[in-house]
Enzyme design. Structure first.
Site, PDB file in Angstrom:
ATOM      1  N   LYS A  76      -7.175   1.716  -2.675  1.00  0.00           N
ATOM      2  CA  LYS A  76      -6.757   1.303  -1.331  1.00  0.00           C
ATOM      3  C   LYS A  76      -6.762   2.482  -0.375  1.00  0.00           C
ATOM      4  CE  LYS A  76      -5.259  -1.035   2.137  1.00  0.00           C
ATOM      5  NZ  LYS A  76      -3.997  -1.769   2.197  1.00  0.00           N
TER       6      LYS A  76
ATOM      7  N   LYS B 251       0.628   5.872   8.070  1.00  0.00           N
ATOM      8  CA  LYS B 251       1.246   5.996   6.747  1.00  0.00           C
ATOM      9  C   LYS B 251       0.188   6.096   5.659  1.00  0.00           C
ATOM     10  CE  LYS B 251       2.101   2.374   4.585  1.00  0.00           C
ATOM     11  NZ  LYS B 251       1.444   1.485   3.586  1.00  0.00           N
TER      12      LYS B 251
ATOM     13  N   SER C 208       0.872  -1.184   0.000  1.00  0.00           N
ATOM     14  CA  SER C 208       0.000   0.000   0.000  1.00  0.00           C
ATOM     15  C   SER C 208       0.906   1.229   0.000  1.00  0.00           C
ATOM     16  CB  SER C 208      -0.910   0.004   1.228  1.00  0.00           C
ATOM     17  OG  SER C 208      -1.791  -1.088   1.189  1.00  0.00           O
TER      18      SER C 208
END
Length: 296
Positions: free
Chosen positions: A168, A236, A92
């Site tokens: 995502k 993140k 990701s």
């Protein structure tokens, strides 16, 4: 297929095991630590060596700089991969960087799919991951048998690289904001004198029901914050969301506030490694009240 799998972490190890069980040859797995139990593969020295021995290279790494180093760095995949091969990045990472990585590899005659996943460690172990893919349809069809070995909900989001990563990020926005909403609701109910376990049970029968209320609501009440999906990784992902939104000129006000709550959790001892359901602890501090777990 001869598959090089780079990144045998919490998610990568069970994914690689499923590929091996599905009949694929994992003769080129790169890993910094000993191979997980039950996984049979040759361990090569560099990503370039992995790529040279593989038809398909799959990466499952923590963050954008890790993927860049493995793909484009010294002794990286790009130095060993043969034209006609396929790189599938299931990490990701940044959609913007993804487009750059894809262009660099396509210049070498190599296919590229960005295919991040959702479902966590549980989904990786059960081979029930949701897989969101960006890239050309013919490359997607080539990779479909691999995806079907790893997951259940497999979608080609768009034929441009970066589409999977964008999807995502959208997923992580929904998950983070729903965790925050569940935490707010349970802290509110608990401070008002209600049993949060019974409130959660009641809400599960109504329109507020969700997998996050079911699973993470229970974690919040029982104080079971072992990961799961770590706060630092969701930090993140939300940073990627905010960076991408800034580039697009899109406002994400609630994503920004939820990121700040995660930052507060990360500042606690051991906070970065706790499950993202521990976000409730930041809300508890703001309320001066901890959820009761007497009925948990």
């Amino acid at each position: 297929m001869r598959i090089g799998f780079i990144g045998l972490g919490v998610m990568g190890a069970p994914m690689a095991a499923h590929l091996m069980a599905g009949g694929h040859t994992l003769s080129t797995v790169l890993n910094r630590s000993p191979l997980p139990a039950g996984l049979t593969a040759d361990v090569l020295e560099t990503p370039a060596a992995v790529a040279a021995a593989s038809e398909v290279v799959i990466t499952m790494l923590p963050d954008t700089p890790d993927v860049e180093r493995v793909l484009l760095g010294r002794n990286g995949v790009i130095e060993g991969i043969q034209p006609g091969s396929l790189v599938i990045d299931m990490s990701s990472i940044s959609p913007i960087a993804t487009k750059r990585f894809a262009e660099s590899l396509r210049d070498k005659g190599v296919g590229y799919l960005d295919a991040p996943v959702s479902g966590g460690e549980v989904g990786a172990k059960a081979a029930t991951l949701t897989i969101m893919v960006g890239g050309p349809a013919d490359e997607f069809e080539r990779a479909r048998p691999l995806f079907e070995t790893l997951g259940k909900n497999i979608t080609l989001v768009g034929e441009a690289n970066g589409a999977g990563q964008t999807c995502k990020i959208a997923n992580q926005i929904v998950v983070a904001l729903t965790i925050e909403a569940v935490g707010e609701a349970l802290v509110f109910a608990s401070k008002a004198g209600c049993d949060p376990a019974k409130v959660r049970s009641a809400l599960m029968g109504g329109f507020a029901a969700s997998r996050i209320l079911e699973i993470h609501g229970e974690r919040m009440i029982k104080r079971t914050f072992a990961p799961g999906f770590r706060i630092r990784l969701h930090q993140k992902d939300l940073a990627l969301a905010l960076d991408s939104a800034r580039a697009l000129g899109v406002a994400l006000p609630n994503t920004a506030s939820t990121q700040q709550l995660m930052n507060a959790c990360a500042a606690m001892e051991g906070g970065t490694e706790a499950d993202h359901s521990s976000l409730v602890q930041a809300l508890e501090r703001l309320a001066g009240h901890e959820l009761s777990n007497e009925e948990a």
